[in-house]
Design a protein around this motif. Structure first.
Motif, short mmCIF file in Angstrom:
data_model
loop_
_atom_site.label_atom_id
_atom_site.label_comp_id
_atom_site.label_asym_id
_atom_site.label_seq_id
_atom_site.Cartn_x
_atom_site.Cartn_y
_atom_site.Cartn_z
N LYS A 7 -5.51 15.50 -4.94
CA LYS A 7 -6.34 14.56 -4.19
C LYS A 7 -5.46 13.39 -3.74
N GLU A 8 -5.65 13.00 -2.50
CA GLU A 8 -4.86 11.90 -1.96
C GLU A 8 -5.41 10.58 -2.51
N GLN A 9 -4.54 9.82 -3.18
CA GLN A 9 -4.94 8.55 -3.77
C GLN A 9 -4.15 7.42 -3.13
N MET A 10 -4.85 6.32 -2.86
CA MET A 10 -4.20 5.15 -2.27
C MET A 10 -4.23 3.99 -3.25
N PHE B 158 -1.73 -5.21 -9.25
CA PHE B 158 -2.44 -3.99 -8.84
C PHE B 158 -3.94 -4.23 -8.97
N ILE B 159 -4.71 -3.91 -7.92
CA ILE B 159 -6.15 -4.17 -7.97
C ILE B 159 -7.01 -2.93 -7.76
N GLY B 160 -6.42 -1.80 -7.38
CA GLY B 160 -7.29 -0.65 -7.21
C GLY B 160 -6.58 0.62 -6.80
N LEU B 161 -7.15 1.74 -7.20
CA LEU B 161 -6.69 3.06 -6.79
C LEU B 161 -7.90 3.79 -6.23
N VAL B 162 -7.82 4.19 -4.96
CA VAL B 162 -8.98 4.74 -4.26
C VAL B 162 -8.63 6.11 -3.70
N HIS B 163 -9.56 7.06 -3.85
CA HIS B 163 -9.38 8.38 -3.25
C HIS B 163 -9.65 8.31 -1.76
N VAL B 164 -8.72 8.85 -0.97
CA VAL B 164 -8.88 8.87 0.49
C VAL B 164 -8.82 10.32 0.95
N SER B 165 -9.84 10.72 1.69
CA SER B 165 -9.88 12.10 2.19
C SER B 165 -9.08 12.26 3.47
N ASP B 166 -8.79 11.13 4.13
CA ASP B 166 -8.07 11.16 5.39
C ASP B 166 -7.00 10.07 5.35
N VAL C 145 0.84 -1.20 0.00
CA VAL C 145 0.00 0.00 0.00
C VAL C 145 0.87 1.24 0.00
N ASP C 146 0.47 2.22 -0.78
CA ASP C 146 1.14 3.53 -0.76
C ASP C 146 0.12 4.58 -1.14
N GLU C 147 0.28 5.79 -0.60
CA GLU C 147 -0.62 6.88 -0.97
C GLU C 147 0.20 8.07 -1.43
N SER C 148 -0.40 8.82 -2.36
CA SER C 148 0.26 9.99 -2.90
C SER C 148 -0.79 10.91 -3.51
N LYS C 149 -0.46 12.18 -3.65
CA LYS C 149 -1.38 13.14 -4.25
C LYS C 149 -1.26 13.11 -5.77
N ASP C 150 -2.42 13.20 -6.44
CA ASP C 150 -2.39 13.27 -7.89
C ASP C 150 -2.27 14.74 -8.33
N ILE C 151 -2.39 14.99 -9.62
CA ILE C 151 -2.18 16.34 -10.15
C ILE C 151 -3.24 17.31 -9.65
N SER D 196 -8.56 5.30 8.87
CA SER D 196 -9.22 5.54 7.60
C SER D 196 -8.64 4.65 6.50
N LEU D 197 -7.31 4.52 6.48
CA LEU D 197 -6.67 3.68 5.46
C LEU D 197 -7.07 2.22 5.64
N LYS D 198 -7.15 1.77 6.89
CA LYS D 198 -7.57 0.39 7.15
C LYS D 198 -8.99 0.15 6.64
N LYS D 199 -9.88 1.10 6.90
CA LYS D 199 -11.26 0.97 6.46
C LYS D 199 -11.35 0.88 4.94
N VAL D 200 -10.57 1.72 4.25
CA VAL D 200 -10.59 1.72 2.78
C VAL D 200 -10.02 0.41 2.23
N ILE D 201 -8.93 -0.07 2.84
CA ILE D 201 -8.31 -1.33 2.39
C ILE D 201 -9.28 -2.49 2.56
N TYR D 202 -9.91 -2.59 3.72
CA TYR D 202 -10.87 -3.66 3.96
C TYR D 202 -12.04 -3.58 3.00
#
Length: 535
Positions: free
Chosen positions: A292-295, A312-320, A283-289, A325-331
């Motif tokens: 927006k924070e993307q995981m 690779f199975i997904g790219l998800v926008h995370v507001s926090d 897992v890694d997160e970074s801001k796009d152009i 929050s990251l655990k919730k999005v991953i699950y």
């Protein structure tokens, strides 16, 4: 392909059931349906659209429930006794008026069958659920129920007429299409899918700035589709301008449907290759152009061939970006693909505190649910951070990197300076060729640039210093030009200061000493390679 064809053949309704729609219809006993309107099951309770249509057709074919009796139960209304009149069955309300012998109420057949398609609520349910029995004002209330053109009753009545007319049904219209039209449609669809798969494989954009017929740059999708039609004349005869204008299968929405279908099939293949076995997550997160924070979530597992693969199975926008929050999005992303967090056997993140924290870090939260999900900090990342951190603990080395960074900023500060650097390198190389000090050859003497180093970019410091040594004389020339011809006194003074620093013995010594990074560069590159199947 077949799923996509089914979508455009109006069979989406079959997906609303968990089983086979045909078998459900076969199991439905139409003869068991209640004839009395008071005892019927509400039409909305039939969840499957195909079953609902079969029920509607059954009631339409049987006609409204109109028992014609010699006498109907009397009802005392005010001071007079009233009752239903069978003559009402023969008037303008004959096609929809129904009578319940069980409760002595009247109902509307067409509203019962279709009202939910236009109106949801409990208002005016006298003719569909509650029933009506005010016999003293019956004709007045019947006219009020029918209403004007486009009233709810009028719309329901027209839908009943359409469904009763066999030639109006969608299925009949589809069946009337000739086999030739279906074959042409399939050829257009296959061509669009083939072009889309090619563009997806090479990560190319689909659309152009101007997709009009007169445009010379319509984008890759339309141009490749036209090329495909030119190479296959039988396909070209039925696509683009030769296709029906409402069925070209080239609009952006169709392209998105195809891309989404390809994505789903790819994910389905990945999950199938995993086969419900254990896996690790990266897992890694970074801001796009757009800031927006993307995981990003990657699965690491051993496939059916015994190879260690990363998918690779997904790219998800995370507001926090907090650990919870990251655990919730991953699950949530795992659950979408029917993957259980209990199957996690490894976690790979960077060294940020919200990821590796011992108390509330992401790896700690996941290990509470799955104790075997051991955390591993990327070795190549650790190696780079360790080398940089140790090197910068020495004051002379830290001072050295500070001056290198300033030189890169000054020399690369404008296009004019970079062109001057490039021209000097070319002239110097020509002189070396003339003096036979270097040999010409393919892949030799590539142009060197001023690459900036980064603490988290593996091997970037080594490449920066390696280039610095090769083009050192060109860098000195550029700084000397800036010292004499700089547009401002600040630029001239800065260039003069940097020249005095990089010409010192200490700077040159440390510059060559730091080539020790080459010893770890090979290890860093190996750590970044794809895993061997024997690892």
């Amino acid at each position: 392909m077949e799923k996509f064809l089914a979508k455009f053949n109006h069979s989406q309704a079959s997906s609303s059931t968990n089983g086979n729609p045909s078998s459900l219809i076969d199991d439905l006993n139409l003869d068991s349906l209640e004839a009395d309107p008071r005892k019927r099951v509400p039409i909305a309770h039939y969840n499957n659209p195909r079953i609902k249509d079969e029920v509607r057709k059954h009631y339409i074919q049987k006609g409204p429930c109109q028992p014609k009796m010699d006498s109907y139960p009397p009802t005392k209304i005010g001071k007079r006794t009233r009752q239903f009149c069978k003559i009402w069955f023969e008037g303008p309300y004959s096609k929809w008026l129904e009578y319940s012998v069980d409760k002595d109420y009247v109902y509307c057949l067409c509203c019962y069958l279709f009202k939910d398609d236009f109106f949801h609520g409990s208002t005016s349910e006298f003719y569909t659920k509650t029933g009506f029995r005010s016999w003293n004002r019956a004709l007045e209330r019947f006219r009020k129920h029918v209403g004007d053109v486009n009233s709810i009753h009028d719309k329901c009545f027209n839908k009943m007429l359409d469904l009763s007319n066999h030639h109006q049904s969608i299925q009949v219209v589809i069946d009337k299409h000739s086999q030739k039209l279906k074959t042409e449609y399939r050829m257009r669809l296959e061509a669009s899918i083939d072009v889309s798969r090619l563009l997806l494989q090479y990560e190319l954009p689909f659309r152009g700035h101007d997709e009009s017929e007169s445009s010379i740059n319509q984008g890759f999708f339309l141009r490749l589709l036209r090329w495909h039609g030119d190479k296959h004349p039988d396909v070209g005869k039925v696509m683009l301008e030769n296709a029906p204008q409402n069925d070209t299968l080239t609009c952006p929405m169709i392209q998105k449907y195809i891309v989404n279908a390809c994505a789903k099939e790819t994910l389905k293949a990945i999950i199938g290759d995993l086969n419900g076995d254990y896996f690790g997550i990266l897992v890694d997160e970074s801001k796009d152009i757009s800031h927006k924070e993307q995981m990003a979530l990657v699965l690491c597992f051993v496939n059916k061939n015994g190879e260690v693969v990363e998918r690779f199975i997904g790219l998800v926008h995370v507001s926090d970006t907090s650990a919870c929050s990251l655990k919730k999005v991953i699950y949530s992303l795992l659950f979408v693909h029917s993957l259980s967090p209990s199957k996690i056997r490894g976690q790979g993140y960077d060294g940020a505190s919200n990821m590796k924290g011992e108390i509330n870090g992401l790896k700690t939260l996941i290990m509470k649910d799955s104790p075997s999900a051991y955390y591993i900090h990327c070795f190549a990342h650790q190696l780079q951070l360790t080398l940089v951190a140790i090197a910068k603990k020495h004051l002379d080395v830290e001072d050295f990197f500070y001056h290198v960074s300033n030189v890169l900023n000054v020399v690369g500060g404008s296009f004019k300076r970079r062109d001057l650097l490039r021209d000097h390198q070319a002239k110097k190389l020509e002189q070396l060729f003339e003096s036979s000090e270097v040999q010409k050859g393919q892949g030799l003497h590539q142009e060197r640039g001023l690459q900036r180093s980064g603490d988290t970019r593996w091997g970037s410091h080594f490449k920066t210093l390696d280039n610095f040594i090769v083009i050192f004389s060109s860098i000195v020339i550029v700084l000397e030009v800036i010292e004499l011809e700089g547009s401002t006194s600040i630029d001239r003074n800065q260039a003069e200061y940097l020249l005095t620093k990089i010409k010192t013995f200490k700077f040159i010594f440390v510059l060559h000493l730091m080539k020790v990074l080459a010893m770890s560069n090979e290890l860093s590159m190996i750590l970044q390679k794809k895993r061997s199947r024997y690892c």
